[in-house]
Write a protein that holds these residues in place. Structure first.
Motif, PDB file in Angstrom:
ATOM      1  N   UNK A 105       0.841  -1.201   0.000  1.00 33.92           N
ATOM      2  CA  UNK A 105       0.000   0.000   0.000  1.00 33.92           C
ATOM      3  C   UNK A 105       0.873   1.248   0.000  1.00 33.92           C
ATOM      4  N   UNK A 106       0.396   2.280  -0.637  1.00 38.04           N
ATOM      5  CA  UNK A 106       1.091   3.562  -0.598  1.00 38.04           C
ATOM      6  C   UNK A 106       1.016   4.119   0.822  1.00 38.04           C
ATOM      7  N   UNK A 107       2.095   4.748   1.273  1.00 37.26           N
ATOM      8  CA  UNK A 107       2.116   5.325   2.618  1.00 37.26           C
ATOM      9  C   UNK A 107       0.961   6.309   2.785  1.00 37.26           C
ATOM     10  N   UNK A 108       0.235   6.164   3.900  1.00 40.26           N
ATOM     11  CA  UNK A 108      -0.881   7.055   4.181  1.00 40.26           C
ATOM     12  C   UNK A 108      -2.146   6.276   4.519  1.00 40.26           C
ATOM     13  N   UNK A 109      -3.270   6.977   4.543  1.00 43.28           N
ATOM     14  CA  UNK A 109      -4.551   6.411   4.967  1.00 43.28           C
ATOM     15  C   UNK A 109      -5.288   5.753   3.804  1.00 43.28           C
ATOM     16  N   UNK A 110      -5.846   4.560   4.077  1.00 40.62           N
ATOM     17  CA  UNK A 110      -6.660   3.845   3.100  1.00 40.62           C
ATOM     18  C   UNK A 110      -7.932   3.359   3.788  1.00 40.62           C
ATOM     19  N   UNK A 111      -9.039   3.351   3.022  1.00 40.21           N
ATOM     20  CA  UNK A 111     -10.323   2.974   3.589  1.00 40.21           C
ATOM     21  C   UNK A 111     -10.897   1.777   2.824  1.00 40.21           C
ATOM     22  N   UNK A 112     -11.132   0.695   3.585  1.00 40.77           N
ATOM     23  CA  UNK A 112     -11.741  -0.502   3.017  1.00 40.77           C
ATOM     24  C   UNK A 112     -13.220  -0.535   3.406  1.00 40.77           C
ATOM     25  N   UNK A 151     -26.094  -2.559   1.125  1.00 38.77           N
ATOM     26  CA  UNK A 151     -25.316  -1.324   1.233  1.00 38.77           C
ATOM     27  C   UNK A 151     -23.867  -1.611   1.653  1.00 38.77           C
ATOM     28  N   UNK A 152     -23.003  -0.648   1.384  1.00 33.18           N
ATOM     29  CA  UNK A 152     -21.605  -0.784   1.792  1.00 33.18           C
ATOM     30  C   UNK A 152     -21.466  -0.544   3.296  1.00 33.18           C
ATOM     31  N   UNK A 153     -20.479  -1.199   3.879  1.00 31.25           N
ATOM     32  CA  UNK A 153     -20.189  -1.057   5.301  1.00 31.25           C
ATOM     33  C   UNK A 153     -19.565   0.294   5.593  1.00 31.25           C
ATOM     34  N   UNK A 154     -19.486   0.599   6.871  1.00 34.99           N
ATOM     35  CA  UNK A 154     -18.655   1.733   7.272  1.00 34.99           C
ATOM     36  C   UNK A 154     -17.208   1.401   6.942  1.00 34.99           C
ATOM     37  N   UNK A 155     -16.381   2.414   6.822  1.00 36.58           N
ATOM     38  CA  UNK A 155     -14.990   2.211   6.408  1.00 36.58           C
ATOM     39  C   UNK A 155     -14.157   1.588   7.529  1.00 36.58           C
ATOM     40  N   UNK A 156     -13.307   0.656   7.143  1.00 33.35           N
ATOM     41  CA  UNK A 156     -12.269   0.110   8.025  1.00 33.35           C
ATOM     42  C   UNK A 156     -10.987   0.799   7.577  1.00 33.35           C
ATOM     43  N   UNK A 157     -10.400   1.593   8.482  1.00 33.95           N
ATOM     44  CA  UNK A 157      -9.306   2.477   8.093  1.00 33.95           C
ATOM     45  C   UNK A 157      -7.943   1.844   8.376  1.00 33.95           C
ATOM     46  N   UNK A 158      -7.119   1.814   7.344  1.00 28.43           N
ATOM     47  CA  UNK A 158      -5.779   1.233   7.420  1.00 28.43           C
ATOM     48  C   UNK A 158      -4.763   2.319   7.089  1.00 28.43           C
ATOM     49  N   UNK A 159      -3.775   2.467   7.970  1.00 28.02           N
ATOM     50  CA  UNK A 159      -2.731   3.473   7.720  1.00 28.02           C
ATOM     51  C   UNK A 159      -1.406   2.758   7.471  1.00 28.02           C
ATOM     52  N   UNK A 160      -0.841   2.992   6.295  1.00 30.06           N
ATOM     53  CA  UNK A 160       0.471   2.442   5.960  1.00 30.06           C
ATOM     54  C   UNK A 160       1.542   3.409   6.470  1.00 30.06           C
ATOM     55  N   UNK A 161       2.389   2.934   7.383  1.00 33.12           N
ATOM     56  CA  UNK A 161       3.395   3.786   7.992  1.00 33.12           C
ATOM     57  C   UNK A 161       4.627   3.904   7.100  1.00 33.12           C
ATOM     58  N   UNK A 162       5.315   5.040   7.179  1.00 39.85           N
ATOM     59  CA  UNK A 162       6.504   5.230   6.340  1.00 39.85           C
ATOM     60  C   UNK A 162       7.728   4.511   6.901  1.00 39.85           C
ATOM     61  N   UNK A 163       8.741   4.361   6.069  1.00 44.96           N
ATOM     62  CA  UNK A 163      10.025   3.857   6.551  1.00 44.96           C
ATOM     63  C   UNK A 163      10.677   4.926   7.418  1.00 44.96           C
ATOM     64  N   UNK A 164      11.714   4.557   8.139  1.00 43.87           N
ATOM     65  CA  UNK A 164      12.397   5.512   9.015  1.00 43.87           C
ATOM     66  C   UNK A 164      13.876   5.173   9.104  1.00 43.87           C
ATOM     67  N   UNK A 165      14.668   6.119   9.561  1.00 48.30           N
ATOM     68  CA  UNK A 165      16.088   5.895   9.814  1.00 48.30           C
ATOM     69  C   UNK A 165      16.392   6.301  11.246  1.00 48.30           C
ATOM     70  N   UNK A 166      17.530   5.819  11.764  1.00 47.62           N
ATOM     71  CA  UNK A 166      17.936   6.131  13.135  1.00 47.62           C
ATOM     72  C   UNK A 166      19.414   6.491  13.135  1.00 47.62           C
ATOM     73  N   UNK A 167      19.728   7.647  13.708  1.00 46.55           N
ATOM     74  CA  UNK A 167      21.110   8.114  13.777  1.00 46.55           C
ATOM     75  C   UNK A 167      21.479   8.440  15.220  1.00 46.55           C
ATOM     76  N   UNK A 168      22.750   8.207  15.564  1.00 40.80           N
ATOM     77  CA  UNK A 168      23.258   8.519  16.898  1.00 40.80           C
ATOM     78  C   UNK A 168      24.179   9.726  16.830  1.00 40.80           C
ATOM     79  N   UNK A 169      24.006  10.631  17.774  1.00 39.10           N
ATOM     80  CA  UNK A 169      24.848  11.814  17.825  1.00 39.10           C
ATOM     81  C   UNK A 169      26.226  11.475  18.392  1.00 39.10           C
ATOM     82  N   UNK A 170      27.174  12.382  18.181  1.00 40.56           N
ATOM     83  CA  UNK A 170      28.473  12.261  18.826  1.00 40.56           C
ATOM     84  C   UNK A 170      28.278  12.429  20.330  1.00 40.56           C
TER      85      UNK A 170
END
Length: 251
Positions: free
Chosen positions: A86-93, A106-125
């Motif tokens: 899924x593309x990063x962000x909110x999606x409604x099924x 009739x269609x159901x109420x939306x089931x909301x799925x959020x695709x989280x982004x990747x991340x990086x982690x850095x340590x300071x001096x």
């Protein structure tokens, strides 16, 4: 006249209060997916279906490829897999049931799925690359800051969990709390303070995971790459303090 002014002021206060509370309201979602995690969705009414009924699935208002799914009488036969791509962000099924006779509900109420982004982690001096054991004040410790950077802004209700690791002269330190402590922050930075007086060279690494805040009632599913380690390590040397000397007469 006085009563009218009082009522007007009261109404204004209520409206302002409602506006303030609304501005602080948080939006949470049913499901959060990280990295290659997937999930399965199922209509809650599946047990009431009969063979031949069909389940239509929609993603962001569009029919999902491969649907509708015909119910076979087996539990889970109408499940839909939420993919990892899924593309990063909110999606409604949403879903809708079509009877074997061709009647579409009739269609159901939306089931909301959020695709989280990747991340990086850095340590300071470190604030002190070395310090003397059994020193005092700021010279008796050293701080390292871990900074998480997501590829795009995070939604409300998502925090971080940091895990610190260290070795001393090549040997793993267990537990890490025996040589210092983390400040416990769950935002984009977390600080570890080394306070040990035991001499040696300490090498630090860290990893970060997504976590739900206490108020978030959604579900977080983390894939194999959701836990991210620091790109580099940082070293701090604790130098031994010379022992107490004594004086002797030499002539």
């Amino acid at each position: 006249m006085k009563r009218t002014i009082t009522r007007t002021a009261l109404v204004t206060l209520v409206l302002l209060t409602a506006t303030v509370f609304t501005s602080y309201a948080q939006t949470y979602y049913n499901l959060y997916l990280c990295d290659d995690a997937t999930a399965k969705l199922r209509p809650q009414q599946e047990s009431t279906l009969v063979s031949g009924d069909k389940v239509h699935w929609f993603l962001d208002g569009n029919p999902v490829t491969g649907t509708p799914i015909t119910y076979t009488g087996t539990s889970g036969s109408t499940d839909l897999t939420v993919p990892a791509n899924l593309v990063v962000g909110l999606h409604k099924y949403t879903t809708a049931i079509e009877s074997k006779d061709g009647c579409l509900g009739p269609q159901s109420d939306a089931f909301e799925v959020y695709k989280l982004p990747t991340k990086t982690l850095a340590l300071s001096t470190p604030t002190n690359l070395s310090y003397c054991g059994e020193a005092s004040g700021s010279a008796a410790s050293s701080k390292i800051t871990a900074t998480s950077t997501p590829a795009s802004p995070l939604p409300n209700g998502i925090a971080y969990t940091y895990t610190w690791s260290a070795t001393v002269n090549g040997t793993a330190v267990t537990p890490i709390t025996s040589i210092g402590s983390s400040d416990g922050d769950t935002d984009d930075t977390n600080v570890f303070t080394l306070t040990t007086i035991t001499a040696g060279t300490y090498v630090f690494t860290a990893k970060v995971d997504y976590a739900l805040t206490a108020a978030n009632t959604g579900v977080l599913k983390a894939g194999t790459g959701c836990s991210v380690s620091s790109t580099t390590s940082q070293s701090i040397t604790v130098n031994p303090r010379p022992g107490k000397p004594s004086i002797m007469l030499v002539n």
